[in-house]
Design an enzyme around this catalytic site. Structure first.
Site, PDB file in Angstrom:
ATOM      1  N   ASN A  77       5.871 -31.568 -30.261  1.00 28.42           N
ATOM      2  CA  ASN A  77       6.914 -32.287 -29.315  1.00 28.42           C
ATOM      3  C   ASN A  77       6.654 -32.221 -27.845  1.00 28.42           C
ATOM      4  O   ASN A  77       7.234 -32.370 -26.972  1.00 28.42           O
ATOM      5  CB  ASN A  77       8.259 -31.620 -29.703  1.00 28.42           C
ATOM      6  CG  ASN A  77       8.648 -31.615 -31.139  1.00 28.42           C
ATOM      7  OD1 ASN A  77       8.515 -30.566 -31.949  1.00 28.42           O
ATOM      8  ND2 ASN A  77       8.986 -32.662 -31.871  1.00 28.42           N
ATOM      9  N   ILE A  84       8.199 -33.291 -22.647  1.00 33.69           N
ATOM     10  CA  ILE A  84       8.862 -32.393 -23.858  1.00 33.69           C
ATOM     11  C   ILE A  84       9.832 -33.424 -24.540  1.00 33.69           C
ATOM     12  O   ILE A  84      10.619 -33.925 -24.055  1.00 33.69           O
ATOM     13  CB  ILE A  84       9.457 -31.312 -23.293  1.00 33.69           C
ATOM     14  CG1 ILE A  84       8.782 -30.428 -22.297  1.00 33.69           C
ATOM     15  CG2 ILE A  84      10.278 -30.454 -24.480  1.00 33.69           C
ATOM     16  CD1 ILE A  84       9.294 -29.342 -21.805  1.00 33.69           C
ATOM     17  N   CYS A  85       9.482 -33.555 -25.825  1.00 39.69           N
ATOM     18  CA  CYS A  85      10.623 -34.524 -26.636  1.00 39.69           C
ATOM     19  C   CYS A  85      11.579 -33.410 -27.148  1.00 39.69           C
ATOM     20  O   CYS A  85      11.450 -32.609 -28.049  1.00 39.69           O
ATOM     21  CB  CYS A  85      10.019 -35.030 -27.966  1.00 39.69           C
ATOM     22  SG  CYS A  85      11.068 -36.024 -28.663  1.00 39.69           S
ATOM     23  N   LEU A  86      12.958 -33.522 -26.492  1.00 44.02           N
ATOM     24  CA  LEU A  86      14.077 -32.467 -26.852  1.00 44.02           C
ATOM     25  C   LEU A  86      15.220 -33.247 -26.468  1.00 44.02           C
ATOM     26  O   LEU A  86      15.627 -33.779 -25.191  1.00 44.02           O
ATOM     27  CB  LEU A  86      13.933 -31.451 -25.698  1.00 44.02           C
ATOM     28  CG  LEU A  86      14.681 -30.166 -26.180  1.00 44.02           C
ATOM     29  CD1 LEU A  86      14.747 -29.544 -27.538  1.00 44.02           C
ATOM     30  CD2 LEU A  86      14.588 -29.256 -24.798  1.00 44.02           C
ATOM     31  N   ASP A 117      10.407 -35.530 -35.318  1.00 46.54           N
ATOM     32  CA  ASP A 117      10.707 -36.566 -34.011  1.00 46.54           C
ATOM     33  C   ASP A 117       9.578 -36.188 -33.216  1.00 46.54           C
ATOM     34  O   ASP A 117       9.784 -35.623 -31.846  1.00 46.54           O
ATOM     35  CB  ASP A 117      12.123 -36.056 -33.203  1.00 46.54           C
ATOM     36  CG  ASP A 117      12.412 -36.964 -32.223  1.00 46.54           C
ATOM     37  OD1 ASP A 117      11.912 -38.260 -32.167  1.00 46.54           O
ATOM     38  OD2 ASP A 117      13.239 -36.499 -31.347  1.00 46.54           O
TER      39      ASP A 117
END
Length: 148
Positions: A77, A84-86, A117
């Protein structure tokens, strides 16, 4: 509005810092912070010290801060640019959230990646199909980039 809120968060952070994280402004610019996240003990990032930059938008807290890793990290992520994929940094952002909560969410993302994701599909695939190789590579990167 934004600078007042940022100042309050800074005071709260100094008074009650989240476990294994610290953060504060870079020089005199209240809208640009640097944070430090210690790699969680129960993760392949254990022992690493990860630098993260935080940029607050002028309309904070109505828009989320831009948060990015400056230290290279092997994670499904987090990409090579440090993005950052959050969800809480994107569509799930709420003005009720604080930098302290964001840092804690990033810590838990290090412990529990979200391979469904991913920002880096190859790493997510490795995480799902060869966990031992993923953990060894993440540990290796942590030693190489986050323990200097």
């Amino acid at each position: 509005m934004a600078s007042k809120r940022i100042l309050k968060e800074l005071k709260d952070l100094q008074k009650d810092p989240p476990t294994s994280c610290s953060a504060g402004p870079v020089a005199e610019d209240m809208f640009h912070w640097q944070a430090t996240i210690m790699g969680p003990a129960e993760s392949p990032y254990s022992g690493g010290v990860f630098l993260v930059t935080i940029h607050f938008p002028p309309d904070y807290p109505f828009k989320p801060p831009k948060v990015a890793f400056r230290t290279k990290v092997f994670h499904p992520n987090i990409n090579s640019n440090g993005s950052i994929c959050l969800d809480i940094l994107k569509e799930q952002w709420s003005p009720a959230l604080t930098i302290s909560k964001v840092l804690l969410s990033i810590c838990s993302l290090l412990t529990d990646p979200n391979p469904d994701d991913p920002l880096v599909p190859e790493i997510a695939h490795m995480y799902k199909t060869d966990r031992a190789k993923y953990e060894a590579t993440a540990r290796n990167w942590t030693q190489k980039y986050a323990m200097g």
